[in-house]
Write an enzyme that holds these catalytic residues in place. Structure first.
Site, PDB file in Angstrom:
ATOM      1  N   SER A   1       0.851  -1.185   0.000  1.00  0.00           N
ATOM      2  CA  SER A   1       0.000   0.000   0.000  1.00  0.00           C
ATOM      3  C   SER A   1       0.884   1.231   0.000  1.00  0.00           C
ATOM      4  O   SER A   1       1.953   1.249   0.612  1.00  0.00           O
ATOM      5  CB  SER A   1      -0.878  -0.017   1.254  1.00  0.00           C
ATOM      6  OG  SER A   1      -1.282   1.306   1.578  1.00  0.00           O
TER       7      SER A   1
ATOM      8  N   ASN B   1      -1.090  -7.067  -0.105  1.00  0.00           N
ATOM      9  CA  ASN B   1      -2.406  -7.345  -0.657  1.00  0.00           C
ATOM     10  C   ASN B   1      -2.344  -8.430  -1.735  1.00  0.00           C
ATOM     11  O   ASN B   1      -1.463  -8.397  -2.582  1.00  0.00           O
ATOM     12  CB  ASN B   1      -2.998  -6.065  -1.263  1.00  0.00           C
ATOM     13  CG  ASN B   1      -3.190  -4.978  -0.223  1.00  0.00           C
ATOM     14  OD1 ASN B   1      -3.527  -5.266   0.921  1.00  0.00           O
ATOM     15  ND2 ASN B   1      -2.963  -3.739  -0.623  1.00  0.00           N
TER      16      ASN B   1
ATOM     17  N   GLU C   1      -7.726 -10.345  -6.670  1.00  0.00           N
ATOM     18  CA  GLU C   1      -8.718  -9.290  -6.888  1.00  0.00           C
ATOM     19  C   GLU C   1      -8.791  -8.899  -8.359  1.00  0.00           C
ATOM     20  O   GLU C   1      -9.867  -8.639  -8.907  1.00  0.00           O
ATOM     21  CB  GLU C   1      -8.366  -8.071  -6.044  1.00  0.00           C
ATOM     22  CG  GLU C   1      -8.353  -8.381  -4.552  1.00  0.00           C
ATOM     23  CD  GLU C   1      -7.558  -7.335  -3.783  1.00  0.00           C
ATOM     24  OE1 GLU C   1      -7.990  -6.181  -3.761  1.00  0.00           O
ATOM     25  OE2 GLU C   1      -6.498  -7.687  -3.236  1.00  0.00           O
TER      26      GLU C   1
ATOM     27  N   GLN D   1     -19.212  -5.430 -37.595  1.00  0.00           N
ATOM     28  CA  GLN D   1     -17.885  -4.843 -37.395  1.00  0.00           C
ATOM     29  C   GLN D   1     -17.530  -4.743 -35.897  1.00  0.00           C
ATOM     30  O   GLN D   1     -16.365  -4.723 -35.536  1.00  0.00           O
ATOM     31  CB  GLN D   1     -17.857  -3.450 -38.036  1.00  0.00           C
ATOM     32  CG  GLN D   1     -16.550  -2.710 -37.902  1.00  0.00           C
ATOM     33  CD  GLN D   1     -16.411  -1.642 -38.961  1.00  0.00           C
ATOM     34  OE1 GLN D   1     -16.350  -1.947 -40.151  1.00  0.00           O
ATOM     35  NE2 GLN D   1     -16.388  -0.393 -38.556  1.00  0.00           N
TER      36      GLN D   1
ATOM     37  N   LYS E   1     -15.281  -7.868 -33.489  1.00  0.00           N
ATOM     38  CA  LYS E   1     -13.859  -8.143 -33.272  1.00  0.00           C
ATOM     39  C   LYS E   1     -13.331  -7.533 -31.979  1.00  0.00           C
ATOM     40  O   LYS E   1     -12.510  -8.132 -31.284  1.00  0.00           O
ATOM     41  CB  LYS E   1     -13.053  -7.637 -34.470  1.00  0.00           C
ATOM     42  CG  LYS E   1     -13.230  -8.543 -35.688  1.00  0.00           C
ATOM     43  CD  LYS E   1     -12.646  -7.955 -36.937  1.00  0.00           C
ATOM     44  CE  LYS E   1     -13.498  -6.853 -37.503  1.00  0.00           C
ATOM     45  NZ  LYS E   1     -14.884  -7.260 -37.857  1.00  0.00           N
TER      46      LYS E   1
END
Ligand code: ARG
Length: 462
Positions: free
Chosen positions: A279, A287, A292, A324, A327
């Site tokens: 952090s 973390n 996540e 179109q 894609k």
């Protein structure tokens, strides 16, 4: 379109309205199809030669010219180009290379069958690549399972402790969905391997091109049966995006388990440093971002699938320009999968269990079913034993005495069928070893799973 001549200008007076130009463009999305467009065009030139539409030396000139265009495109575009899509760009560059004969290449072909061919060629490769990445992740999960057979962890339902399981069993519970995903990717690849080229704009080709030759040259498995269907069929793409959504869903569930298991509250695993972040404010933080991030991607995959299905719904027969949009959705899902899968694989490869925490987390109540089964083995009907153990658990809670510490007399008060050997129930190993049916969490059952997973991965290894 200013600067480049459109491929369709003859019947128009004046240029395209400036407000229409950016709406009409797709080059930013379809530029990456240039290798497929070149391959398809080389094959098409060959087919026109075989059909007697082009002289053989013209075929040679066109194919050499296409090779030169490929070399130019491989080094990247130097600056902005005025072309509306990859097909227009390749044709313009081909004209720069070989002159007016470039104008013969599009004989009997439409951008409708051309783009359908290009995108299938791209999809066939992408599906194969993602299937290989799924195998890599599945292999990492088998290896994780192999080093987790001896560890027993709580198994959860409703995120509440339910019954003990081998940690290997948990790892394998994430493997099987991914192997099914791998098969779905292969299935979508088979759906993609149908050649549209030779369908023209909608009605077929008026020159006797050998579609079997085109199929063979381009590596398709089959030739489309109906030209009107062929130019608008995106079923394979919907299957590919569905398969991608399910991968996302499966990975998001694995990601969620990792996030939970890595928390202080669980503390069951350590996500490798290389896949964690700190952090900017809180110096102590570590973390499990990888979990996540993959959880976050999964909505995007499903969004792409829903966008494609919505795009296809209600289109009139044949090609429509709406297509179109397809894609961008395909590329996004497969680009993101290619990003996510190596990171998950690396995380699983470096995942560490914390056996001390597993021991602390295991609550004796996980053995309540085993106590009920103990009575069943002594002839007590399950409903009766379930009720008895429920009362036992309530007693243990009320008196704050763990189940294993209640005296035999207390047990007998609850049900007379209890005996001294009930202490055997309080061995974690006995609990997991009792689930020895195929697919269960006993050592033998887990080893069968591992062997079967290895067999399937061996059978499909490249
Ligand atoms: N850029 C178009 C697409 O992606 C190519 C086909 C255009 N066909 C046409 N008739 N305008 O679908």
């Amino acid at each position: 379109m200013s600067g480049a001549k459109a491929l369709w200008g003859g019947r128009f007076e004046g240029g395209m309205d400036p407000a229409m130009v950016p709406l009409n463009l797709s080059l930013d999305v379809d530029l990456r199809l240039w290798p497929q467009d070149i391959r398809g065009s080389r094959a098409w030139a060959g087919a026109l030669g075989r059909a007697g539409v082009l002289e053989l030396d013209e075929v040679q000139v066109l194919q050499d010219g296409l090779d030169a265009v490929a070399s130019r495109l491989a080094t990247g575009l130097a600056g902005p180009v005025p072309d509306e899509d990859i097909h227009s760009l390749v044709e313009r560059l081909l004209r720069e290379e070989v002159g007016a004969v470039a104008g013969k290449l599009h004989t009997g072909r439409s951008r409708n069958d051309q783009v359908a061919t290009d995108v299938r060629l791209w999809g066939m490769e992408a599906l194969e690549a993602v299937a290989a990445q799924l195998e890599g992740l599945a292999r990492a999960l088998v290896e994780l399972a192999e080093r987790s057979v001896d560890l027993i962890i709580p198994g959860y339902t409703h995120l509440q402790q339910g019954q003990p399981v081998r940690a290997a069993h948990w790892a394998l519970s994430h493997l099987w969905p991914l192997l099914r995903d791998r098969d779905r990717m292969v299935g979508a690849g088979e759906g993609a391997a149908v050649l549209p080229l030779g369908s023209g704009a909608l009605a077929g080709c008026p020159f006797p091109v050998d579609r079997e030759f085109l199929r063979e040259t381009l590596g398709f498995a089959r030739v489309s049966e109906n030209s009107m269907d062929a130019v608008s069929d995106r079923d394979w793409m919907a299957e590919a995006l569905f398969a991608g959504s399910l991968v996302g869903i499966h990975l998001s569930r694995l990601g969620e388990d990792l996030v939970l298991f890595a928390s202080r509250e669980f503390g069951l695993v350590r996500v490798p440093d290389g896949f964690s972040t700190g952090s900017s404010l809180m110096p102590q933080k570590r973390n499990p971002d990888v979990g996540e991030l993959i959880r976050g991607k999964s909505g995007r995959f499903t969004g792409n699938l829903v966008s494609l299905l919505t795009l296809l719904k209600g289109l009139p027969t044949g090609y429509n320009r709406d297509l179109q949009e397809d894609k961008r959705l395909l590329f996004d899902t497969f680009d993101q999968l290619a990003l996510v899968l190596p990171a998950v694989t690396g995380t699983v490869e470096g995942l560490q269990w914390r056996p001390d925490r597993a021991g602390e987390l295991l609550s004796e109540e996980l053995l309540a079913t085993d106590l009920a089964d103990y009575l069943v083995r002594r002839g007590v009907p399950f409903r009766e034993s379930h009720e008895a153990i429920g009362r036992l658990v309530a007693l243990s809670e009320r008196e704050s005495v763990p189940l294993s510490r209640l005296s035999l007399d207390r047990y007998r008060e609850i049900h007379p069928s209890f005996d001294a050997d009930l202490r055997e129930v309080f061995r974690w190993e006995s609990s997991v070893e009792s689930r020895a049916t195929p697919g269960g969490t006993s050592r033998a059952s887990v080893e069968v799973q591992i062997a079967e997973a290895r067999r399937r991965l061996g059978a499909i290894s490249t």
